[in-house]
Design an enzyme around this catalytic site. Structure first.
Site, PDB file in Angstrom:
ATOM      1  CG  ASP A  66       5.301   9.473   2.431  1.00 18.32           C
ATOM      2  OD1 ASP A  66       5.833   9.017   3.474  1.00 18.32           O
ATOM      3  OD2 ASP A  66       4.086   9.708   2.349  1.00 18.32           O
ATOM      4  CB  CYS A  98       3.597   6.293   3.176  1.00 21.21           C
ATOM      5  SG  CYS A  98       2.055   5.369   3.256  1.00 21.21           S
ATOM      6  CB  THR A 138      -1.488   4.844   6.644  1.00 17.99           C
ATOM      7  OG1 THR A 138      -1.447   4.962   5.207  1.00 17.99           O
ATOM      8  CG2 THR A 138      -2.100   6.096   7.249  1.00 17.99           C
ATOM      9  CG  HIS A 179      -1.283 -17.312   3.595  1.00 17.73           C
ATOM     10  ND1 HIS A 179      -2.506 -17.307   4.225  1.00 17.73           N
ATOM     11  CD2 HIS A 179      -0.535 -18.228   4.250  1.00 17.73           C
ATOM     12  CE1 HIS A 179      -2.501 -18.190   5.217  1.00 17.73           C
ATOM     13  NE2 HIS A 179      -1.302 -18.752   5.261  1.00 17.73           N
ATOM     14  CG  HIS A 228      -1.055 -20.168  -0.053  1.00 19.48           C
ATOM     15  ND1 HIS A 228      -2.186 -19.661   0.549  1.00 19.48           N
ATOM     16  CD2 HIS A 228      -0.398 -20.878   0.909  1.00 19.48           C
ATOM     17  CE1 HIS A 228      -2.209 -20.024   1.816  1.00 19.48           C
ATOM     18  NE2 HIS A 228      -1.141 -20.764   2.066  1.00 19.48           N
TER      19      HIS A 228
HETATM   20  C1  RB5 Z   1       1.337  11.942   3.962  1.00 18.25           C
HETATM   21  O1  RB5 Z   1       0.825  13.010   4.704  1.00 18.25           O
HETATM   22  C2  RB5 Z   1       0.435  10.726   4.083  1.00 18.25           C
HETATM   23  O2  RB5 Z   1      -0.782  10.972   3.444  1.00 18.25           O
HETATM   24  C3  RB5 Z   1       1.077   9.507   3.507  1.00 18.25           C
HETATM   25  O3  RB5 Z   1       2.315   9.296   4.133  1.00 18.25           O
HETATM   26  C4  RB5 Z   1       0.340   8.200   3.650  1.00 18.25           C
HETATM   27  O4  RB5 Z   1      -0.069   7.994   4.965  1.00 18.25           O
HETATM   28  C5  RB5 Z   1      -0.743   7.963   2.693  1.00 18.25           C
HETATM   29  O5  RB5 Z   1      -1.340   6.872   2.658  1.00 18.25           O
END
Ligand code: RB5
Length: 146
Positions: free
Chosen positions: A12, A70, A72, A103, A138
């Site tokens: 993203d 993304c 996180t 695994h 596994h």
């Molecule tokens: C985008 O702002 C953020 O929410 C996305 O990149 C991600 O971290 C969601 O899990």
């Protein structure tokens, strides 16, 4: 180097800069890159759309493995794992990337660009690409994921 497989990559907006850096790393390692977007850090987009783009590319046989980024790694990882043929591990370092191959036979890793540094992300990428699934004990567990 030319016979190394093509790796799919998608992100993203929050993962866009990491996607560029990881794509360059893939090319430096001799891999082809199938870039499934997004194409800007400025335009806000929805990570499930890009997880789906990679999942569909894997389903269609365009690539066997992929990288998602993304903010996180969590959202895009959750989205990827909604597709039954995807085994996506959210990874933070070389060890987690290696273990999700050994695994879980992960065919995708998800990385959080707001949580780790880009050099660590490259370490994750290299561990993911170079580590074999261990099989053995596994197998039964991985089979249950399907
Ligand atoms: C985008 O702002 C953020 O929410 C996305 O990149 C991600 O971290 C969601 O899990």
């Amino acid at each position: 180097m030319a016979d190394k497989d093509i790796i799919g990559i998608a992100s993203d907006h929050a993962g866009f800069e990491f996607k560029a850096a990881l794509s360059a790393e893939l090319a430096a390692l001799g891999h082809g890159v199938l870039d499934l977007g997004t194409d800007s850090a400025q335009t806000s987009v929805d990570y499930p759309d890009f997880a789906r783009a990679l999942a569909e590319a894997i389903k269609a046989g365009k690539v066997k493995r992929g990288i998602l980024v993304c903010g996180t790694g969590i959202g895009i990882g959750i989205a990827a794992n909604r597709h039954p043929w995807i085994r996506c591990g959210v990874v933070h370092d070389e060890t987690s990337a290696r273990l999700t191959r050994e695994h879980n036979d992960a065919n995708v890793i998800a990385i959080g660009a707001r949580l780790i540094g880009v050099e660590t992300a490259k370490d994750c990428l290299k561990a993911f690409l170079s580590t074999a699934y261990q099989g053995g004990r596994h197998d039964r567990r991985v089979a249950k994921l399907a």
